[in-house]
Motif scaffolding. Sequence first.
Motif, mmCIF file in Angstrom:
data_model
loop_
_atom_site.group_PDB
_atom_site.id
_atom_site.type_symbol
_atom_site.label_atom_id
_atom_site.label_comp_id
_atom_site.label_asym_id
_atom_site.label_seq_id
_atom_site.Cartn_x
_atom_site.Cartn_y
_atom_site.Cartn_z
ATOM 1 N N VAL A 235 0.842 -1.191 0.000
ATOM 2 C CA VAL A 235 0.000 0.000 0.000
ATOM 3 C C VAL A 235 0.880 1.245 0.000
ATOM 4 C CG1 VAL A 235 -1.781 1.319 1.205
ATOM 5 C CG2 VAL A 235 -1.856 -1.188 1.197
ATOM 6 N N THR A 236 0.641 2.107 -0.986
ATOM 7 C CA THR A 236 1.293 3.410 -1.054
ATOM 8 C C THR A 236 0.228 4.486 -0.878
ATOM 9 O OG1 THR A 236 2.993 2.606 -2.568
ATOM 10 C CG2 THR A 236 2.655 4.978 -2.498
ATOM 11 N N VAL A 237 0.548 5.518 -0.096
ATOM 12 C CA VAL A 237 -0.410 6.590 0.179
ATOM 13 C C VAL A 237 0.112 7.887 -0.431
ATOM 14 C CG1 VAL A 237 -1.738 7.810 1.934
ATOM 15 C CG2 VAL A 237 -1.000 5.459 2.334
ATOM 16 N N GLU A 238 -0.771 8.579 -1.151
ATOM 17 C CA GLU A 238 -0.411 9.850 -1.780
ATOM 18 C C GLU A 238 -0.862 11.020 -0.913
ATOM 19 O OE1 GLU A 238 -0.764 9.328 -6.501
ATOM 20 O OE2 GLU A 238 -2.667 8.981 -5.483
ATOM 21 N N GLY A 239 -0.246 12.170 -1.123
ATOM 22 C CA GLY A 239 -0.712 13.414 -0.513
ATOM 23 C C GLY A 239 -0.341 13.578 0.944
ATOM 24 N N VAL A 240 0.761 12.993 1.391
ATOM 25 C CA VAL A 240 1.190 13.144 2.783
ATOM 26 C C VAL A 240 1.842 14.520 2.936
ATOM 27 C CG1 VAL A 240 2.644 12.225 4.620
ATOM 28 C CG2 VAL A 240 1.523 10.674 3.003
ATOM 29 N N GLU A 241 1.302 15.332 3.828
ATOM 30 C CA GLU A 241 1.768 16.711 3.949
ATOM 31 C C GLU A 241 2.316 17.053 5.333
ATOM 32 O OE1 GLU A 241 -1.145 19.466 2.606
ATOM 33 O OE2 GLU A 241 -1.352 18.557 0.622
ATOM 34 N N THR A 242 2.093 16.207 6.321
ATOM 35 C CA THR A 242 2.595 16.509 7.672
ATOM 36 C C THR A 242 3.235 15.269 8.278
ATOM 37 O OG1 THR A 242 0.561 15.890 8.836
ATOM 38 C CG2 THR A 242 0.703 18.147 7.989
ATOM 39 N N GLY A 243 4.085 15.510 9.290
ATOM 40 C CA GLY A 243 4.695 14.398 9.999
ATOM 41 C C GLY A 243 3.668 13.586 10.759
ATOM 42 N N ALA A 244 2.628 14.245 11.276
ATOM 43 C CA ALA A 244 1.585 13.526 12.008
ATOM 44 C C ALA A 244 0.864 12.549 11.093
ATOM 45 C CB ALA A 244 0.601 14.533 12.611
ATOM 46 N N GLN A 245 0.603 12.977 9.877
ATOM 47 C CA GLN A 245 -0.021 12.070 8.917
ATOM 48 C C GLN A 245 0.874 10.866 8.659
ATOM 49 O OE1 GLN A 245 -0.670 15.177 5.822
ATOM 50 N NE2 GLN A 245 -2.626 14.135 5.492
ATOM 51 N N ALA A 246 2.160 11.134 8.433
ATOM 52 C CA ALA A 246 3.093 10.058 8.128
ATOM 53 C C ALA A 246 3.146 9.042 9.270
ATOM 54 C CB ALA A 246 4.478 10.631 7.847
ATOM 55 N N GLU A 247 3.199 9.525 10.508
ATOM 56 C CA GLU A 247 3.270 8.624 11.656
ATOM 57 C C GLU A 247 1.990 7.802 11.790
ATOM 58 O OE1 GLU A 247 4.566 6.554 14.880
ATOM 59 O OE2 GLU A 247 5.678 7.773 13.436
ATOM 60 N N GLN A 248 0.845 8.465 11.588
ATOM 61 C CA GLN A 248 -0.430 7.768 11.685
ATOM 62 C C GLN A 248 -0.532 6.663 10.630
ATOM 63 O OE1 GLN A 248 -3.223 8.971 14.046
ATOM 64 N NE2 GLN A 248 -3.262 6.758 13.754
ATOM 65 N N LEU A 249 -0.092 6.954 9.397
ATOM 66 C CA LEU A 249 -0.153 5.970 8.314
ATOM 67 C C LEU A 249 0.809 4.811 8.579
ATOM 68 C CD1 LEU A 249 -0.321 8.495 5.338
ATOM 69 C CD2 LEU A 249 -2.142 6.927 6.030
ATOM 70 N N ARG A 250 1.955 5.116 9.173
ATOM 71 C CA ARG A 250 2.895 4.039 9.521
ATOM 72 C C ARG A 250 2.282 3.095 10.535
ATOM 73 N NH1 ARG A 250 6.142 2.587 13.333
ATOM 74 N NH2 ARG A 250 5.619 4.403 14.612
ATOM 75 N N GLU A 251 1.594 3.672 11.534
ATOM 76 C CA GLU A 251 0.953 2.850 12.553
ATOM 77 C C GLU A 251 -0.176 2.010 11.971
ATOM 78 O OE1 GLU A 251 -0.307 5.442 15.637
ATOM 79 O OE2 GLU A 251 1.739 5.965 16.293
ATOM 80 N N LEU A 252 -0.836 2.518 10.922
ATOM 81 C CA LEU A 252 -1.936 1.770 10.302
ATOM 82 C C LEU A 252 -1.430 0.678 9.363
ATOM 83 C CD1 LEU A 252 -4.388 4.699 9.468
ATOM 84 C CD2 LEU A 252 -4.696 2.933 11.213
ATOM 85 N N GLY A 253 -0.108 0.618 9.151
ATOM 86 C CA GLY A 253 0.449 -0.466 8.358
ATOM 87 C C GLY A 253 0.728 -0.135 6.912
#
Length: 718
Positions: free
Chosen positions: A672-690
Amino acid sequence: MTEKSAAPDGAEGRLRRFATIWSRAVFPATATSLSRAELEQQLVPLARRLRDALAARAFDAAEGQAVGAALVGTHCTDPEALSRTLDVVDAYLVLYCGQDEERRSKDELRSRCSRLQHAVAAGFAQALKERTLAEQEAISRAALDARHAVAEALHASEARFRAVFEGAAIGIGIADLDGTVLQVNDTLTRMFGGGLEHQIRGRNISDWTHPDDAPQVWRLYEELVRGDRDEYRVEKPYYRHDGTVLWTNLTVSLLRDAEGRPQYQLALMEDTTERRLLNLRLRYEATHDALTGLPNRTLFFERLEKALAAGDGRRFGLCYLDLDGFKAINDSLGHAAGDRLLVEVADRLQSCATAPGEMVARLGGDEFVALTTGPDTEREVDDLAGRILSMLAIPVRIEGREITVRGSIGIVEGPAGERSPAEVLRSADITMYRAKSAGGNRFELADPEADARTITRHGLTTALPAALARGEFFIEYQPLVHLADGSVSGAEALVRWTHPQHGVLGPDRFIPLAEHTGLIVPLGRWVLEEAVRQARDWQQRHADAGPLRINVNLSPVQLHHPHLVSDTVEILERVGLEPGALCLEVTESALIGADDDLLKPLRRLAEMGVDIALDDFGTGYSNLANLRRLPVSVLKLDRSFTQGMQRYPVDPVDLKIVEGVVSLAHSLDLSVTVEGVETGAQAEQLRELGCDTAQGWYYARPGPPDRLHALALVDATG
């Protein structure tokens, strides 16, 4: 040996055959001492000019006009010669001289042939006019000589006067200063109907007024009888005894006695009726459509130009009509039926535009225009368009079939004096296509902003092929980052266009245009090769950084191209990049409902080791069950999934959706690749979601390839 067997083969032979047909058609209508074969030799170079004009890159009306003028020079001055020439050009020019023309379709050649016919008619008319003027000058000199001869005869000898008077080839009349006709010769009597000399002698000149008299005619007459001038020359119409109109070139001279006192007036008349009728006919043929009898493009532009120059307070309204589905009717029923349909449409349009200031014209093919002028065109032009659509809705019966024809209309309305005819017609044309794109059978009003967008879009479309050849495209790369450790795993290739006028354009400005024109195939091949070369260069220069994968977008049009697999394989082998280092991104919408034939090339690429990513996942109808049959190995979640994570606190429903999609993807062995990551909080949350990888402005905006390995990962909002 016959003419046919004597003619050379190939294009020159067909040209000679065309000239033979032409000479046979016009020879009976010529007034020349040449034989038909000699006339044919004179027509060969004219036929060659027509052939070259038909094939020329840009249409040049001067070539057709020169041919029309040359016809007059070969003594083909009878109107029947022109009519037969136009018939021959219409029937045989494309047939014999258009076979080698591969750049244009038959319809384009027929359209150019029609324009050539108009140009030939115009050149013929102009040359005939110049010839006529020369003849008129000769006659005028003869008339002047006759006037002097008459004056001398009156003073010298009645016998000599009678010889000149009665034997003159032009009409001669003598009146006193009060205007009473004293004498007329036989030529003048015949001009007015013949055998009625007594009805002419004794009448007063003032009886011969005519509604079409030029304003200065009677003013000049009064000056002459007062002795203020010795002569005047005008073009003047008369009524004959049977009510028909006689047109003349009239020269009136004052005859004085031996002491110089005014005594008589002498009128010399040349009958120009036939010549005038010929000129009117040629003018009509040059300004009216041969099929429908409507005004053609030439006359329409004259009227439009006059309407636009009407001055302050005047307005105009223009309806540009194109028939919907006419080509299908023409192809299925034949051109004869199509012509009858066009005639019926023309008749209906004429019945719709009968008010003062309204006119209709045929521009060519199935395109018509209706023009209205006056102070209230804002309302009138809408009413006119409505009447046209209503009249078109009535079925037409052709060859036993009822045909319903529809139309798309573009309306331009506004004050006079602000735009040129070409600008008005271009706006109407653009608006008409907007109506057609909206489904047809409707009218649309011109929108300057929409016009500007369309013109820009058309300009970009036209410039695309040359832009690829000139190397105006370049690629920027946006890194793909492992969420687990923040390392760069690859990059997505994003094409840009450095336009000479509009600057750097993103793919959203030109990719849809490239797809529409088919240029997306060579452009996509170029992007793929450049990106693969760049990936190979990264591997060679930064071997210690580990393998980097390059992601390249595939258009739906490319998916249908038969050489997609072979082109990809050839590029990978030639550049030396392993298939596993390439990921081809295909939008979810392109694969919705895809059959096995469409999926086959993707399966072959996947079997080779190329990764297939399902791009923009979640923007369309996401049939999750369909994922199992697709040869994809990567899901790219659209940025819409991450937008909700920018809020605080994060909506738990958004988290559940992403968590569910990631879990499903992993269960199917998809990353899974996620587009449109704009903040560190988003990146950390997506990492935790796998989520596996991410891209967005938090890491880097798209940029040059050299920046990828020196990338400083910073917070895009910081």
